[in-house]
Design a protein around this motif. Structure first.
Motif, PDB file in Angstrom:
ATOM      1  N   PRO A  49     -15.741 -67.655  35.942  1.00  0.00           N
ATOM      2  CA  PRO A  49     -16.586 -66.885  35.198  1.00  0.00           C
ATOM      3  C   PRO A  49     -16.992 -65.482  36.052  1.00  0.00           C
ATOM      4  CG  PRO A  49     -17.867 -68.691  35.675  1.00  0.00           C
ATOM      5  CD  PRO A  49     -16.301 -68.952  36.327  1.00  0.00           C
ATOM      6  N   LEU A  50     -16.963 -64.416  35.497  1.00  0.00           N
ATOM      7  CA  LEU A  50     -17.294 -63.311  36.424  1.00  0.00           C
ATOM      8  C   LEU A  50     -18.803 -63.220  36.519  1.00  0.00           C
ATOM      9  CD1 LEU A  50     -14.504 -60.956  35.177  1.00  0.00           C
ATOM     10  CD2 LEU A  50     -14.519 -62.460  37.253  1.00  0.00           C
ATOM     11  N   SER A  51     -19.242 -62.265  37.221  1.00  0.00           N
ATOM     12  CA  SER A  51     -20.567 -62.048  37.700  1.00  0.00           C
ATOM     13  C   SER A  51     -21.161 -61.256  36.271  1.00  0.00           C
ATOM     14  CB  SER A  51     -20.672 -60.894  38.627  1.00  0.00           C
ATOM     15  OG  SER A  51     -20.327 -61.623  40.002  1.00  0.00           O
ATOM     16  N   ARG A  52     -22.301 -61.473  35.733  1.00  0.00           N
ATOM     17  CA  ARG A  52     -23.055 -60.970  34.611  1.00  0.00           C
ATOM     18  C   ARG A  52     -23.481 -59.720  34.754  1.00  0.00           C
ATOM     19  NH1 ARG A  52     -26.900 -62.593  31.605  1.00  0.00           N
ATOM     20  NH2 ARG A  52     -25.764 -61.784  29.830  1.00  0.00           N
ATOM     21  N   ARG A  53     -23.531 -59.267  36.211  1.00  0.00           N
ATOM     22  CA  ARG A  53     -24.269 -57.851  36.238  1.00  0.00           C
ATOM     23  C   ARG A  53     -23.419 -57.415  37.390  1.00  0.00           C
ATOM     24  NH1 ARG A  53     -30.448 -57.868  36.311  1.00  0.00           N
ATOM     25  NH2 ARG A  53     -30.846 -59.329  34.180  1.00  0.00           N
ATOM     26  N   GLY A  54     -23.345 -55.900  37.418  1.00  0.00           N
ATOM     27  CA  GLY A  54     -22.585 -55.122  38.381  1.00  0.00           C
ATOM     28  C   GLY A  54     -23.340 -53.651  38.354  1.00  0.00           C
ATOM     29  N   ARG A  55     -22.610 -52.930  39.026  1.00  0.00           N
ATOM     30  CA  ARG A  55     -23.092 -51.411  39.200  1.00  0.00           C
ATOM     31  C   ARG A  55     -22.063 -50.595  38.653  1.00  0.00           C
ATOM     32  NH1 ARG A  55     -28.036 -51.362  41.150  1.00  0.00           N
ATOM     33  NH2 ARG A  55     -28.835 -53.098  41.935  1.00  0.00           N
ATOM     34  N   ILE A  56     -22.603 -49.521  37.994  1.00  0.00           N
ATOM     35  CA  ILE A  56     -21.867 -48.375  37.493  1.00  0.00           C
ATOM     36  C   ILE A  56     -20.849 -47.695  38.764  1.00  0.00           C
ATOM     37  CG2 ILE A  56     -21.580 -46.405  36.120  1.00  0.00           C
ATOM     38  CD1 ILE A  56     -24.016 -47.328  34.616  1.00  0.00           C
ATOM     39  N   TRP A  57     -19.739 -47.906  38.589  1.00  0.00           N
ATOM     40  CA  TRP A  57     -18.805 -47.189  39.526  1.00  0.00           C
ATOM     41  C   TRP A  57     -18.581 -45.749  38.907  1.00  0.00           C
ATOM     42  CZ3 TRP A  57     -13.324 -45.921  39.098  1.00  0.00           C
ATOM     43  CH2 TRP A  57     -12.817 -45.804  40.445  1.00  0.00           C
ATOM     44  N   SER A  58     -18.314 -45.513  37.504  1.00  0.00           N
ATOM     45  CA  SER A  58     -17.991 -44.356  36.729  1.00  0.00           C
ATOM     46  C   SER A  58     -18.209 -44.640  35.380  1.00  0.00           C
ATOM     47  CB  SER A  58     -16.601 -43.947  37.034  1.00  0.00           C
ATOM     48  OG  SER A  58     -16.330 -42.647  36.517  1.00  0.00           O
ATOM     49  N   TYR A  59     -18.458 -43.282  34.911  1.00  0.00           N
ATOM     50  CA  TYR A  59     -18.539 -43.523  33.145  1.00  0.00           C
ATOM     51  C   TYR A  59     -18.069 -42.197  32.570  1.00  0.00           C
ATOM     52  CZ  TYR A  59     -22.917 -40.941  34.507  1.00  0.00           C
ATOM     53  OH  TYR A  59     -23.746 -39.865  34.907  1.00  0.00           O
ATOM     54  N   THR A  60     -18.020 -42.067  31.137  1.00  0.00           N
ATOM     55  CA  THR A  60     -17.624 -41.167  30.409  1.00  0.00           C
ATOM     56  C   THR A  60     -17.644 -41.313  28.997  1.00  0.00           C
ATOM     57  OG1 THR A  60     -15.919 -39.493  30.276  1.00  0.00           O
ATOM     58  CG2 THR A  60     -14.974 -41.637  30.270  1.00  0.00           C
ATOM     59  N   ASP A  61     -17.395 -40.393  27.939  1.00  0.00           N
ATOM     60  CA  ASP A  61     -17.698 -40.473  26.858  1.00  0.00           C
ATOM     61  C   ASP A  61     -16.239 -40.314  26.041  1.00  0.00           C
ATOM     62  OD1 ASP A  61     -17.929 -38.016  26.791  1.00  0.00           O
ATOM     63  OD2 ASP A  61     -19.787 -37.739  25.675  1.00  0.00           O
ATOM     64  N   SER A  62     -16.271 -40.743  24.880  1.00  0.00           N
ATOM     65  CA  SER A  62     -14.979 -40.747  24.074  1.00  0.00           C
ATOM     66  C   SER A  62     -15.491 -39.902  22.961  1.00  0.00           C
ATOM     67  CB  SER A  62     -14.422 -41.930  23.774  1.00  0.00           C
ATOM     68  OG  SER A  62     -13.329 -41.781  23.046  1.00  0.00           O
ATOM     69  N   ARG A  63     -14.960 -38.780  22.652  1.00  0.00           N
ATOM     70  CA  ARG A  63     -15.278 -37.846  21.587  1.00  0.00           C
ATOM     71  C   ARG A  63     -14.268 -37.651  20.610  1.00  0.00           C
ATOM     72  NH1 ARG A  63     -20.136 -35.740  21.728  1.00  0.00           N
ATOM     73  NH2 ARG A  63     -21.181 -36.166  23.761  1.00  0.00           N
ATOM     74  N   TYR A  64     -13.123 -38.368  20.694  1.00  0.00           N
ATOM     75  CA  TYR A  64     -11.839 -38.447  19.648  1.00  0.00           C
ATOM     76  C   TYR A  64     -11.698 -39.405  19.083  1.00  0.00           C
ATOM     77  CZ  TYR A  64      -9.104 -40.127  23.463  1.00  0.00           C
ATOM     78  OH  TYR A  64      -8.499 -40.917  24.527  1.00  0.00           O
ATOM     79  N   ARG A  65     -11.021 -39.581  17.983  1.00  0.00           N
ATOM     80  CA  ARG A  65     -10.702 -40.920  17.286  1.00  0.00           C
ATOM     81  C   ARG A  65      -9.297 -41.293  17.950  1.00  0.00           C
ATOM     82  NH1 ARG A  65     -12.052 -42.665  12.226  1.00  0.00           N
ATOM     83  NH2 ARG A  65     -12.812 -40.893  11.623  1.00  0.00           N
ATOM     84  N   PRO A  66      -9.178 -42.419  18.701  1.00  0.00           N
ATOM     85  CA  PRO A  66      -8.022 -42.745  19.416  1.00  0.00           C
ATOM     86  C   PRO A  66      -7.037 -43.089  18.530  1.00  0.00           C
ATOM     87  CG  PRO A  66      -9.645 -44.577  19.494  1.00  0.00           C
ATOM     88  CD  PRO A  66     -10.465 -43.336  19.002  1.00  0.00           C
TER      89      PRO A  66
END
Length: 141
Positions: A49-66
């Protein structure tokens, strides 16, 4: 739900990875055939099982329909969503996933603590496809 990628619900929800017994490298998504570490001669792979918590390394938003095979209802307007890359320090890996609904890039910062929670990827009359989401700690959205 992708079998073997996560387990539990609520506070017991965890992503599942595998760890190589020879080099201790951890993999997500899980690896069941061989160690992916090119410098390792290989060892037994054990589910962890992996850690339940971590720290944001990077982020973005998706503004198009994939495109397909991502499932969206073309009858509904496209709703942007936020993607977060989270560093799990004990495992020394980064795991990508969507933020919980309602969390936008304006709510996030690199280094912020987040936790993994169950989410819904898609649902129809017969099936709910479960996935994981990242939620900033202390947020109940």
């Amino acid at each position: 739900m992708v079998a073997g990628w996560f387990t539990g619900d609520g506070d017991g929800f965890r992503l599942l990875g595998t760890r190589c017994s020879a080099c201790a490298a951890v993999f997500f998504p899980r690896e069941d055939a061989h160690c992916r570490n090119p410098g390792c001669s290989g060892g037994a792979l054990q589910e962890v099982p992996l850690s339940r918590r971590g720290r944001i390394w990077s982020y973005t938003d998706s503004r198009y329909r994939p495109p397909s095979p991502y499932v969206t209802d073309p009858e509904l307007p496209w709703e942007p969503y936020t993607l977060i890359a989270v560093e799990l320090e004990p495992e020394r890996i980064v795991v990508l996933g969507q933020a919980v609904p309602g969390v936008t890039v304006a709510d996030l910062a690199v280094g912020m603590e987040v936790e993994v929670v169950p989410g819904v990827l898609h649902e129809d009359a017969e099936t709910i496809w479960t996935t994981w989401n990242w939620r900033p700690t202390g947020v109940t959205k």
